[in-house]
Design a protein around this motif. Structure first.
Motif, short mmCIF file in Angstrom:
data_model
loop_
_atom_site.label_atom_id
_atom_site.label_comp_id
_atom_site.label_asym_id
_atom_site.label_seq_id
_atom_site.Cartn_x
_atom_site.Cartn_y
_atom_site.Cartn_z
N LYS A 160 5.14 7.76 -1.13
CA LYS A 160 4.96 6.61 -1.78
C LYS A 160 6.35 6.13 -2.26
CE LYS A 160 0.53 5.86 -1.76
NZ LYS A 160 -0.11 4.62 -1.18
N THR A 204 8.46 4.67 -5.12
CA THR A 204 8.67 4.50 -6.45
C THR A 204 9.70 3.67 -6.92
OG1 THR A 204 10.11 6.68 -6.54
CG2 THR A 204 7.71 6.83 -6.60
N LEU A 216 11.29 7.72 -2.70
CA LEU A 216 9.81 7.94 -2.53
C LEU A 216 9.35 9.28 -3.07
CD1 LEU A 216 11.39 7.07 0.41
CD2 LEU A 216 9.11 6.68 1.08
N VAL A 240 3.77 2.96 -5.27
CA VAL A 240 2.94 3.40 -6.38
C VAL A 240 2.57 2.12 -7.25
CG1 VAL A 240 3.91 5.70 -6.50
CG2 VAL A 240 5.06 4.00 -7.72
N GLU A 242 0.91 -1.14 -0.11
CA GLU A 242 0.04 -0.01 0.18
C GLU A 242 0.79 1.10 -0.04
OE1 GLU A 242 -2.47 -0.35 3.47
OE2 GLU A 242 -3.75 -2.15 2.26
N SER A 243 2.05 1.14 0.40
CA SER A 243 3.09 2.28 0.20
C SER A 243 3.73 2.43 -0.76
CB SER A 243 3.94 1.95 1.49
OG SER A 243 4.91 1.18 1.34
#
Length: 150
Positions: free
Chosen positions: A115, A117, A111, A30, A27-28
């Motif tokens: 999020k 990446t 991040l 992308v 969930e954290s």
């Protein structure tokens, strides 16, 4: 304050890996998260989306079911729109044949606005390879499976 919050998020993420709570971990990230793990073995290669990264995490839990990663140090640089976290860690496990497993490595985590990446993992690839060979000889066939790449 921002660096403190990122460090807390990173520590939590490694805890979720240790607890095999992958859905919460993902969930954290992308949707098009890039995950690269060094080495020419079943855990190596690069994935370019959450689905492939989840498949990789699930494989990790099957081929190294007793793996535990201890975070040793975290350095955070940048701002919310482009943050780099460098994480030094030590991984330990007891392999299926009873041998101890030890590896040290570094994650470079990018991040953007909270999020993840990109994740680039650099570890002792020979230790991973040898550990996977022992797991394969102990009956974990997936330890020699083709890389999960996307």
């Amino acid at each position: 304050m921002y660096n403190y919050l990122v460090k807390k998020l990173i520590k939590k993420s490694f805890g979720l890996v240790n607890e095999r709570r992958f859905k919460e971990l993902l969930e954290s990230a992308v949707p098009n998260v890039r995950h690269s793990f060094a080495g020419d073995h079943s855990l190596g290669g690069t994935r370019n989306d959450r689905g492939a990264f989840q498949a990789w995490l699930e494989r990790l839990s099957r081929v190294m079911p007793k793996l535990f990663i201890k975070v040793n140090h975290i350095v955070v640089r940048g701002w919310p729109g482009n943050t780099l976290a460098i994480v030094r860690w030590t991984a330990t496990a007891i392999l299926e044949n009873g041998d101890p497993y030890l590896n040290k490595g570094t994650h470079f985590i990018t991040l953007k606005w909270g999020k993840v990446t990109e994740i680039d993992v650099y570890e002792d690839t020979l230790a991973v390879y040898n550990g996977l060979e022992k797991q394969f000889k102990s009956g974990i066939e997936e330890a020699k499976a083709p890389q999960i790449i996307s």
